[in-house]
Design an enzyme around this catalytic site. Sequence first.
Site, PDB file in Angstrom:
ATOM      1  N   TYR A  18      42.566   0.110 -55.024  1.00  0.00           N
ATOM      2  CA  TYR A  18      41.254  -0.404 -55.427  1.00  0.00           C
ATOM      3  C   TYR A  18      40.837  -1.519 -54.499  1.00  0.00           C
ATOM      4  O   TYR A  18      41.672  -2.300 -54.038  1.00  0.00           O
ATOM      5  CB  TYR A  18      41.325  -0.939 -56.863  1.00  0.00           C
ATOM      6  CG  TYR A  18      41.614   0.142 -57.869  1.00  0.00           C
ATOM      7  CD1 TYR A  18      40.577   0.831 -58.483  1.00  0.00           C
ATOM      8  CD2 TYR A  18      42.922   0.508 -58.166  1.00  0.00           C
ATOM      9  CE1 TYR A  18      40.829   1.846 -59.390  1.00  0.00           C
ATOM     10  CE2 TYR A  18      43.192   1.523 -59.070  1.00  0.00           C
ATOM     11  CZ  TYR A  18      42.143   2.187 -59.682  1.00  0.00           C
ATOM     12  OH  TYR A  18      42.396   3.197 -60.572  1.00  0.00           O
ATOM     13  N   GLU A  19      39.527  -1.639 -54.280  1.00  0.00           N
ATOM     14  CA  GLU A  19      39.053  -2.650 -53.333  1.00  0.00           C
ATOM     15  C   GLU A  19      39.353  -4.063 -53.818  1.00  0.00           C
ATOM     16  O   GLU A  19      39.343  -5.007 -53.035  1.00  0.00           O
ATOM     17  CB  GLU A  19      37.568  -2.481 -53.025  1.00  0.00           C
ATOM     18  CG  GLU A  19      36.652  -2.624 -54.200  1.00  0.00           C
ATOM     19  CD  GLU A  19      35.211  -2.198 -53.862  1.00  0.00           C
ATOM     20  OE1 GLU A  19      34.970  -1.643 -52.791  1.00  0.00           O
ATOM     21  OE2 GLU A  19      34.332  -2.419 -54.715  1.00  0.00           O
ATOM     22  N   SER A  20      39.675  -4.205 -55.086  1.00  0.00           N
ATOM     23  CA  SER A  20      40.065  -5.507 -55.617  1.00  0.00           C
ATOM     24  C   SER A  20      41.441  -5.945 -55.113  1.00  0.00           C
ATOM     25  O   SER A  20      41.848  -7.085 -55.354  1.00  0.00           O
ATOM     26  CB  SER A  20      40.083  -5.448 -57.137  1.00  0.00           C
ATOM     27  OG  SER A  20      40.840  -4.345 -57.584  1.00  0.00           O
TER      28      SER A  20
END
Lengths: 314, 314, 261, 261
Positions: free
Chosen positions: D56-58
């Site tokens: 995830y880009e997080s």
Amino acid sequence: MATPDKVTDLTSAVAAHVRDGMTVALEGFGHLIPFAAGHEIIRQGRRDLTFCRMTPDLLADQMIAAGCVSKLVASFFASGSAGSLHEVRRRVENADPKPLEVEEYSHYGMVCRYQAGASGLPFFPLRSYAGSDLPKLNPLIRKVADPYGGPDIYVVPPLRPDVTILHAQRADRSGNVQMWGIVGAQQEAAYAAETVIVTVEEIVEEDVVRSDPNRTVLPSHAVTAVVECPGGAHPSYTQGHYDRDNAFYREWTPISRDREAVLGWLEEWVHGVPDREAYLDKLGAERWAGLGVAPRPSQPVDFGRRRVAAQEAS
Amino acid sequence: MATPDKVTDLTSAVAAHVRDGMTVALEGFGHLIPFAAGHEIIRQGRRDLTFCRMTPDLLADQMIAAGCVSKLVASFFASGSAGSLHEVRRRVENADPKPLEVEEYSHYGMVCRYQAGASGLPFFPLRSYAGSDLPKLNPLIRKVADPYGGPDIYVVPPLRPDVTILHAQRADRSGNVQMWGIVGAQQEAAYAAETVIVTVEEIVEEDVVRSDPNRTVLPSHAVTAVVECPGGAHPSYTQGHYDRDNAFYREWTPISRDREAVLGWLEEWVHGVPDREAYLDKLGAERWAGLGVAPRPSQPVDFGRRRVAAQEAS
Amino acid sequence: MSTPLSDVAPASTEFLAAVAARQLVGKHRVFAGVGLPTLAVDLARRTVNPDVELVYESGICGAQPEGLAEGIADSVLVSGAAAVLSMPALFGYVLQRGHVDVGFLGAAQVDRWGSLNTSFIGDWDKPTVRLPGAGGAAEIMPNAGECVVVLRRHDPGALPAELDFCTSPSPVRAHQEDPRMVPPGHGVSTVITPMAVLRRPDKLGELEISEVHPGLTVDDVRAATGWDIPVAEDVRETDRPTVEEVRLLRDEIDTVRLYLR
Amino acid sequence: MSTPLSDVAPASTEFLAAVAARQLVGKHRVFAGVGLPTLAVDLARRTVNPDVELVYESGICGAQPEGLAEGIADSVLVSGAAAVLSMPALFGYVLQRGHVDVGFLGAAQVDRWGSLNTSFIGDWDKPTVRLPGAGGAAEIMPNAGECVVVLRRHDPGALPAELDFCTSPSPVRAHQEDPRMVPPGHGVSTVITPMAVLRRPDKLGELEISEVHPGLTVDDVRAATGWDIPVAEDVRETDRPTVEEVRLLRDEIDTVRLYLR
């Protein structure tokens, strides 16, 4: 060893460090969003801020509706889990009630801007934007030639906020800040800034921090003021402390659609309470309890201690 | 969930992934230096390697003396705590017994090269080298124009090793690697490489790693092979496991001064033992015990668990 | 209050370390190397500056070592530190962003502008001596607020008219390459040698003799320097270490005489 | 073995999620967004690809969520994950370095080359609709091995001849800007709509109709597309979801119907 004590309260920290017209970054990627600090900025009536945040979230809706913000620097213009930010949309689509200047990047573009700012670099290269309309929209996205003979590459300029505000799980009194879970680009956003305010769930003894120095995301030299502010990230969350108030985010959408409703909400939930403690009281113990999490502790690691030193001390 | 098992032994890992003529980085800044892996490369008689290491340390002395290395890419040419690396000096000063090609940077220049390699960037800018002779010595250090109107800035090219080899405290079988204490530029050196071999003090269960995901420096996708190799960093150290063998470093200096002594040492301590276990046996339990450290555990942090999920599981 | 003074020789490690420690008065963060800087920083924390934050290029910030560090990556600096950062963060965010006030450096050669050679004696291609190279010094020089250099020798070889190689350039050299590339840091502010303390008050200026160690004259120092070095208007005799400073160095800081010679 | 098939409508979330899940056969790492991709990835892990790593880009890698994630930064993705990286590491080292095989993206508009608009409908200066903007899509498009786009609409507004704004460009557009700047990734390989599956087999080529959902014809799909879209030689009817896939989506993955509509 005496260390400077950087602990203050949120009212004093915002009063001392956030002034009209400043460039202010409030970061936290879906996690640790510094809502309490944002509300204090609204409460103190700051104006003409350049507000920097990768994902503006409904915090941007609130601060813009409150009239604090004249320019938004961001890379995503919706609330985290879907749903428009209608105050942002009203401003941009209809200049209602007045225009909002927007400077737009992609997520990594913003991350790279913070990296450049944090590193004292004049620009930061990234492999995005070839063929995109974004550089036409934002002329600050530029190209440089590769001195090793490869193709040109796009770069973004440094972002250097006057103030960066973050929320974290804990810090010691001298301002060594530790966080876990999603850490986003917070280290970069802080080092990029002139002044850094960090609200934390708890102020801990120095030896807690020093038992795990790799957990420190910001050493004290990067931090100007530390504020103990439990629940300071609600309605976003703090890993291991409380969960995201997803119902709140859903409730926001209809509020956001109606500017009067937003202003009414601000009156009641921001201006109507003196601080975060009162805000949480107003939220109520039951709702707060519903956001609680079950424990899931990390397994400790051993940093070891030189045996001679350990013997001398015992 | 089934995950690929990346655990192998050091002999197999080096045989499979390190070939003559490759560019090989063995990193670890004073801490976690992958000595066991370096010795295995010597044992397997690799030749013509381009050896990359910020601080070559006496590991470079050993690998160069053993004839594995034709080129050294580095930013410091002495042993960590002072003391020349005489095999390196013999090569550079007198081409004795033959020349050694050297490509030289500063520490941050090397860090930036790894960052460029790890990020797929054509170069990385840094604010060093203005006025220095280093760009004259190394024409790969170049300048680019700042598209925002500032002064030119120096850049370094990406370093992309064929193989990066690291040592760490622990990993799970699928190759999620955790380290603590000084982590240097290991994350960057690994992501910059095509293939990554990690030796660890211990292979742990997946749930140990997953209890503290922020401690993971390399997720499994960045790791090709994991080798359980206790003591694999001796005579350097592993935080929380064993301390640096400072006596060994002091003993090395007179050995290093005499090429025959170096070759004799390699014969006895590298070729003369089949693996690290035998090396440690030969070192002796008493000396090993003298490097032990007293415990100093990190205080655990709570990652929390969604309550619904926790209830369902119980 | 009369503080008893020590009579250790001006060329002794104790003397140099005590003089070096005094440079840290009022400084917040110090980038410390191994050797004499280790002694100086430890002594400063016990005397003139208990709050000084120790930063090491290995990534350690706010070290509180329980024992004497043998090197900048010693485990004793890690245990109990306030933070251990990655090297990209340490060099990029801490140093290059300007958080370090003072960098301690060593060198084989220092020129009149405070440029340093830590790379080669003799030809670059076939050096007489291959020195350790740049390490982090090429970054500390432009980015630290100022740099303090401690030399173990004071002679025209160590302080030559021309460096054999410039590893870590003075802002003066950066200015010569491109006036717009002058870095934020002052460069070398102070050189401590076995004979004298040299200072460079102007960021684009030259070193001058600021203090002369007891028993020596300005002319002794000038004769031992490889160029015609100016003398500060207010040149004076270097303060001797106190008896207490020497005791701390010998009996508490470096009891095994790792760095004391 | 005959697997019972479901008769959910081709425009239903269940149908789209099941088709999307099947794109993950044999893929190692998937960059997953929120919404339909969450369902698709979860379903894929329970069916065709139990080993797929969720990124995830997080910053989260190797998530093993105990519950359904409401967003890419949900705490449930963090607890028990294999790693949480900083965003510089995630975007720089994981994505830009080429470790992601498939990126799942949404869009308001997709053109024939698989360029995406997620920024504006109407004029840039005074848009009719201010869309969410680039987010991480501008990075996922050039750097992921390939991208799969799921659209909730199939009409000439969503699949126009000309984008109102190009947020995340196809390699075709990068090639037009500078042939040397063509990124490593394929760009959009697959577009899943309520009517069809469109594929783009050539990195510098156009989308074509590859599968048509049950009950529709190629002409229906062409009529609903904003340009004269070609038809694949081997065009066929889209496989329906199985009863089991629909059961998993409804009874195990999204029991609260957060994303199922």
